[in-house]
Design a protein around this motif. Sequence first.
Motif, PDB file in Angstrom:
ATOM      1  N   ILE A   1       0.855  -1.192   0.000  1.00 30.63           N
ATOM      2  CA  ILE A   1       0.000   0.000   0.000  1.00 30.63           C
ATOM      3  C   ILE A   1       0.885   1.234   0.000  1.00 30.63           C
ATOM      4  O   ILE A   1       1.890   1.285   0.707  1.00 30.63           O
ATOM      5  CB  ILE A   1      -0.894   0.038   1.258  1.00 30.63           C
ATOM      6  CG1 ILE A   1      -1.718  -1.237   1.389  1.00 30.63           C
ATOM      7  CG2 ILE A   1      -1.810   1.256   1.226  1.00 30.63           C
ATOM      8  CD1 ILE A   1      -2.452  -1.332   2.709  1.00 30.63           C
TER       9      ILE A   1
ATOM     10  N   LEU B   1       1.262   4.774   1.270  1.00 36.04           N
ATOM     11  CA  LEU B   1       0.703   5.628   2.320  1.00 36.04           C
ATOM     12  C   LEU B   1       1.112   7.077   2.084  1.00 36.04           C
ATOM     13  O   LEU B   1       2.254   7.360   1.711  1.00 36.04           O
ATOM     14  CB  LEU B   1       1.200   5.190   3.700  1.00 36.04           C
ATOM     15  CG  LEU B   1       0.719   3.819   4.198  1.00 36.04           C
ATOM     16  CD1 LEU B   1       1.283   3.546   5.579  1.00 36.04           C
ATOM     17  CD2 LEU B   1      -0.800   3.758   4.208  1.00 36.04           C
TER      18      LEU B   1
ATOM     19  N   ILE C   1      -8.528   0.272   8.568  1.00 34.82           N
ATOM     20  CA  ILE C   1      -7.729   1.488   8.775  1.00 34.82           C
ATOM     21  C   ILE C   1      -7.227   1.534  10.217  1.00 34.82           C
ATOM     22  O   ILE C   1      -6.063   1.843  10.474  1.00 34.82           O
ATOM     23  CB  ILE C   1      -8.574   2.746   8.478  1.00 34.82           C
ATOM     24  CG1 ILE C   1      -9.009   2.783   7.006  1.00 34.82           C
ATOM     25  CG2 ILE C   1      -7.814   4.008   8.862  1.00 34.82           C
ATOM     26  CD1 ILE C   1      -7.939   3.179   6.035  1.00 34.82           C
TER      27      ILE C   1
ATOM     28  N   ALA D   1      -8.728   9.443   7.654  1.00 35.46           N
ATOM     29  CA  ALA D   1      -8.111   8.674   6.579  1.00 35.46           C
ATOM     30  C   ALA D   1      -8.896   8.836   5.290  1.00 35.46           C
ATOM     31  O   ALA D   1     -10.092   9.146   5.301  1.00 35.46           O
ATOM     32  CB  ALA D   1      -8.044   7.197   6.962  1.00 35.46           C
TER      33      ALA D   1
ATOM     34  N   VAL E   1      -9.159   6.664   1.483  1.00 32.86           N
ATOM     35  CA  VAL E   1      -8.725   5.604   0.562  1.00 32.86           C
ATOM     36  C   VAL E   1      -9.016   6.128  -0.830  1.00 32.86           C
ATOM     37  O   VAL E   1     -10.177   6.353  -1.187  1.00 32.86           O
ATOM     38  CB  VAL E   1      -9.490   4.293   0.834  1.00 32.86           C
ATOM     39  CG1 VAL E   1      -9.073   3.226  -0.180  1.00 32.86           C
ATOM     40  CG2 VAL E   1      -9.235   3.812   2.251  1.00 32.86           C
TER      41      VAL E   1
ATOM     42  N   ALA F   1     -12.474   7.682   4.788  1.00 37.31           N
ATOM     43  CA  ALA F   1     -12.712   6.349   5.337  1.00 37.31           C
ATOM     44  C   ALA F   1     -12.734   6.442   6.860  1.00 37.31           C
ATOM     45  O   ALA F   1     -12.183   7.375   7.447  1.00 37.31           O
ATOM     46  CB  ALA F   1     -11.606   5.396   4.889  1.00 37.31           C
TER      47      ALA F   1
ATOM     48  N   ILE G   1      -9.291  -2.251   4.372  1.00 37.92           N
ATOM     49  CA  ILE G   1      -8.221  -1.758   3.498  1.00 37.92           C
ATOM     50  C   ILE G   1      -7.936  -2.720   2.354  1.00 37.92           C
ATOM     51  O   ILE G   1      -7.015  -2.508   1.577  1.00 37.92           O
ATOM     52  CB  ILE G   1      -6.919  -1.469   4.283  1.00 37.92           C
ATOM     53  CG1 ILE G   1      -6.392  -2.744   4.951  1.00 37.92           C
ATOM     54  CG2 ILE G   1      -7.160  -0.376   5.309  1.00 37.92           C
ATOM     55  CD1 ILE G   1      -5.002  -2.549   5.538  1.00 37.92           C
TER      56      ILE G   1
ATOM     57  N   ALA H   1      -6.956  -1.635  -1.294  1.00 38.11           N
ATOM     58  CA  ALA H   1      -6.588  -0.218  -1.303  1.00 38.11           C
ATOM     59  C   ALA H   1      -5.175  -0.077  -1.853  1.00 38.11           C
ATOM     60  O   ALA H   1      -4.252  -0.754  -1.398  1.00 38.11           O
ATOM     61  CB  ALA H   1      -6.678   0.367   0.099  1.00 38.11           C
TER      62      ALA H   1
ATOM     63  N   GLU I   1      -3.853   3.218  -2.344  1.00 36.62           N
ATOM     64  CA  GLU I   1      -3.305   4.434  -1.750  1.00 36.62           C
ATOM     65  C   GLU I   1      -4.179   4.858  -0.574  1.00 36.62           C
ATOM     66  O   GLU I   1      -5.381   5.016  -0.728  1.00 36.62           O
ATOM     67  CB  GLU I   1      -3.268   5.554  -2.793  1.00 36.62           C
ATOM     68  CG  GLU I   1      -2.583   6.816  -2.310  1.00 36.62           C
ATOM     69  CD  GLU I   1      -2.584   7.894  -3.397  1.00 36.62           C
ATOM     70  OE1 GLU I   1      -1.589   7.979  -4.126  1.00 36.62           O
ATOM     71  OE2 GLU I   1      -3.584   8.636  -3.504  1.00 36.62           O
ATOM     72  N   ILE I   2      -3.565   5.010   0.590  1.00 35.38           N
ATOM     73  CA  ILE I   2      -4.287   5.432   1.788  1.00 35.38           C
ATOM     74  C   ILE I   2      -3.589   6.661   2.361  1.00 35.38           C
ATOM     75  O   ILE I   2      -2.366   6.655   2.544  1.00 35.38           O
ATOM     76  CB  ILE I   2      -4.323   4.309   2.848  1.00 35.38           C
ATOM     77  CG1 ILE I   2      -5.100   3.099   2.301  1.00 35.38           C
ATOM     78  CG2 ILE I   2      -4.953   4.817   4.142  1.00 35.38           C
ATOM     79  CD1 ILE I   2      -5.105   1.900   3.235  1.00 35.38           C
TER      80      ILE I   2
END
Lengths: 151, 85
Positions: free
Chosen positions: B3, B5, B31, B57, B59, B64, B70, B73, B75-76
């Motif tokens: 992921i 971040l 999350i 957060a 997503v 979110a 997640i 996902a 990109e968070i």
Amino acid sequence: MSAALHIDVRAGDFDPGAELARLEALGGGGVASFTGVVRGGNGLAALELEHHPAMTQAMMTRIAQEAATRWPLLGVTAIHRHGRLLPGQRIVFVAAASPHRAAALEATAFLIDWLKTRAPFWKKEHFADGSSQWVDARKEDDEAAARWEKH
Amino acid sequence: MTIELLYFARVREAIGRSAESVSPPDGIATIGALIAWLATRGGGYAEAFADPARIRAAVGEDFADLDSPIANAREIALFPPVTGG
């Protein structure tokens, strides 16, 4: 009624007069707007605006679309600056054009309330003595936005 | 699962970087669990995520919740409550 949306996330200044003229030209008879200006005082030297570039435009567009679904609007404008701003400089502008004054006024209040609580921006205050601090989210802003929750 | 971040504002400053790729262990499904796992890295991560209730957060382009899954996902983004306008 389909509203003309104008969304602009930018570092530079903008011209509220030109933005209002664009909305007046839609022929609706009523245009309401809100301009936010960086408030000085307490030794504030500058206000730094950070944002989430990949998300900001989309969120502001969604907020404008939501206003256009709730009120009969001909046009919606939402502009927000990022980067380093000085006291007295414009930071945000929202406006709505409608055939009806109540719709224009209410939509404008809705736009700024939702923008403050949903658009991914963060303010950092820089003071004349060299110190700085992130601005905390305000309960009052959440309460203002909650006015528009659908019951 | 990798992921990307993104960190913003206070979170970015505490951690000392604006983005990184992570591969959470199996079992990190929400999350909230992701934030708790990041906090175990200590240092700036522990500082940034000391109070999960103060973390928001997204997503992709959607906000979110701590309970949001997640899975899938790419990109968070993790950040403090927004303060624009």
